[in-house]
Design an enzyme around this catalytic site. Sequence first.
Site, PDB file in Angstrom:
ATOM      1  N   LYS A 231       1.264  -2.043   6.101  1.00  0.00           N
ATOM      2  CA  LYS A 231       1.543  -1.335   7.346  1.00  0.00           C
ATOM      3  C   LYS A 231       0.312  -1.435   8.231  1.00  0.00           C
ATOM      4  O   LYS A 231      -0.814  -1.312   7.742  1.00  0.00           O
ATOM      5  CB  LYS A 231       1.852   0.140   7.074  1.00  0.00           C
ATOM      6  CG  LYS A 231       3.048   0.358   6.162  1.00  0.00           C
ATOM      7  CD  LYS A 231       3.377   1.860   6.099  1.00  0.00           C
ATOM      8  CE  LYS A 231       4.233   2.197   4.904  1.00  0.00           C
ATOM      9  NZ  LYS A 231       3.459   2.276   3.628  1.00  0.00           N
TER      10      LYS A 231
ATOM     11  N   ASP B 111      -5.794   0.202   5.815  1.00  0.00           N
ATOM     12  CA  ASP B 111      -4.960  -0.671   4.986  1.00  0.00           C
ATOM     13  C   ASP B 111      -5.254  -2.138   5.258  1.00  0.00           C
ATOM     14  O   ASP B 111      -5.384  -2.942   4.339  1.00  0.00           O
ATOM     15  CB  ASP B 111      -3.473  -0.407   5.278  1.00  0.00           C
ATOM     16  CG  ASP B 111      -2.932   0.789   4.505  1.00  0.00           C
ATOM     17  OD1 ASP B 111      -3.682   1.355   3.690  1.00  0.00           O
ATOM     18  OD2 ASP B 111      -1.763   1.139   4.716  1.00  0.00           O
TER      19      ASP B 111
ATOM     20  N   HIS C 279       1.180   9.349   9.531  1.00  0.00           N
ATOM     21  CA  HIS C 279      -0.045   9.720   8.828  1.00  0.00           C
ATOM     22  C   HIS C 279      -0.656  10.977   9.419  1.00  0.00           C
ATOM     23  O   HIS C 279      -1.863  11.175   9.378  1.00  0.00           O
ATOM     24  CB  HIS C 279      -1.098   8.614   8.916  1.00  0.00           C
ATOM     25  CG  HIS C 279      -0.673   7.347   8.265  1.00  0.00           C
ATOM     26  ND1 HIS C 279       0.277   6.530   8.805  1.00  0.00           N
ATOM     27  CD2 HIS C 279      -1.069   6.765   7.106  1.00  0.00           C
ATOM     28  CE1 HIS C 279       0.438   5.478   8.006  1.00  0.00           C
ATOM     29  NE2 HIS C 279      -0.354   5.588   6.983  1.00  0.00           N
TER      30      HIS C 279
ATOM     31  N   SER D 217       0.870  -1.165   0.000  1.00  0.00           N
ATOM     32  CA  SER D 217       0.000   0.000   0.000  1.00  0.00           C
ATOM     33  C   SER D 217       0.907   1.214   0.000  1.00  0.00           C
ATOM     34  O   SER D 217       2.019   1.180   0.524  1.00  0.00           O
ATOM     35  CB  SER D 217      -0.887   0.037   1.243  1.00  0.00           C
ATOM     36  OG  SER D 217      -0.188   0.559   2.340  1.00  0.00           O
TER      37      SER D 217
END
Lengths: 327, 327
Positions: A101, A106, A215, A51
Amino acid sequence: MKKFINDPADVVAQALRGLAAAHPELRVDTEEQYIVRADAPRAGKVGLVLSLIRISDGGFVGPGMLDAACPGEVFTSPVPDQILAATKAVDGGAGVVHIVKNYTGDVMNFQLAAELAADEGISVETVLVDDDVAVEDSTWTAGRRGTGATLLVEKITGARAEEGGKLGEIAALGREVNAASGSFAYALTAGTTPAAGRPGFDLPADEIEAGVGIHGEPGRRREKLRPAKDLVHSALDAILDAKSFTGPVIVLVNGLGGTPLIELYLIYGEVAAYLGERGVSIARQLVGNYVTSLDMAGMSLTLCQATDEMIRLWDAPVRTPGLRWGA
Amino acid sequence: MKKFINDPADVVAQALRGLAAAHPELRVDTEEQYIVRADAPRAGKVGLVLSLIRISDGGFVGPGMLDAACPGEVFTSPVPDQILAATKAVDGGAGVVHIVKNYTGDVMNFQLAAELAADEGISVETVLVDDDVAVEDSTWTAGRRGTGATLLVEKITGARAEEGGKLGEIAALGREVNAASGSFAYALTAGTTPAAGRPGFDLPADEIEAGVGIHGEPGRRREKLRPAKDLVHSALDAILDAKSFTGPVIVLVNGLGGTPLIELYLIYGEVAAYLGERGVSIARQLVGNYVTSLDMAGMSLTLCQATDEMIRLWDAPVRTPGLRWGA
């Protein structure tokens, strides 16, 4: 917000256009939104799919590393159909490994994609990366987050897949690398997502965020800014408390996107000195901005207690936009 | 000031310590303050020496590129004795080329060092880099400044020196690359030198500095922030007005230290599209943070109208911390 962009709504697509133009050795499917090696699929080779929540991850697609990466919007998971398309694009009949991750979106979307791929007769194994020792659970995660160790999992499993390793073996190797890795990060500033237009969190001029993720989510605590040496000691202590490494370790000193090399090399000097004091030997090291969080000024340290086989695979040739040696 | 440092007075020395620890293939003389290839001097090979006002330049020492780099303090020229020591360290009897960015301090100190080297029987040729089309004279320069083209001069002359090129030939080639190159830069923010502790200049939240240099000095004018596409067009127009390139060109899209890859790739997409419109063909391209100005958020574009020989040498193997391919 000061960024070199045109339209906040269209940054990823436009960056992918530039990536494709700059790297003809990659193929960017702008409709299905994935990046693959131009020579994919390769018959009999296990495919590796990641991803990609940052464009820099796309730089790790190439011989000796990933076969494909799927970009979501900034800090957003790719969707299952997109992951499925990438999985099919790289399947050479030997199966595909998803490197995921540990972030909730995800995990969920890759699981769905793996089920869809299985329906089409493609064997998929998943390697979950959860190396961040800073937090047990976080804004976007159940369990530890996946951060810097992702690069080590990609490099080491990618080398073995290039040599012809089988699906189960490569998945097991990826899990072994992840289990042998620990990371800890500090942010001096928050990154600014184009869609939000302002920093993900506010930090006073004399404070830093310890245990930050990649993030835009906050870390485990605010601290006063301290000398680099102290920060390095705290981060390494946190990793060595969580994982009892004695070495040899592979060390990654990673900038989060807005940190210049002069600081990263200064940090590596402190890391090398302190690991020496702690009796942890260093086998290999990598210093640079690799696993990033937009323009965040910050850094992460990752240690991986490496076997001889991991070191051999780390040294193996790799030829990608972001990492290249021996080839 | 938020930086990963210990003591503002000791940043360069500590970063060099880390660079030495991370790259055993380099030798860092911490007393004389220079960085050389561990295998220097090589008998019969022309040596290439660069002034290094940014630690990232030290990353271009290695086979196929520089033989040595001399770091001054941040944004300060190295001193003549230091340059002389580096020159002696890399002289293998075939002479040494000094690659000098056109900044007054560098020019003066390299000239003195060249004279001192001549006194000791070492032939030195100087290649002055002055590719920045933004300003005729600047805070620190008589004439145009040396910026991004330095990397092209280093790579192309470095490859020819590795092949056994002679002193005069390599110096002429370096001058040819410089004359064939033009650059233009934008800053979104100023960099902060550790010694000053605050940004080199102030920029309002909606303004950028056009034609900025890489030593913290201001550019040629303030502008309102515009879409990346407009900025790319203006920068390329400025270069193409100054230098009548038709291609093939080598393109460098360079981040100034604090700019993430997602923006640099977006910029490259615009560069490729606009050069297509202008009828300039692209032979090679490089995208990343290479010729930097600490943590400045900004970017520079460099075009080099390349001969077949320059492209051949650009493609030749290089193995340095910062640039690596084919070896």
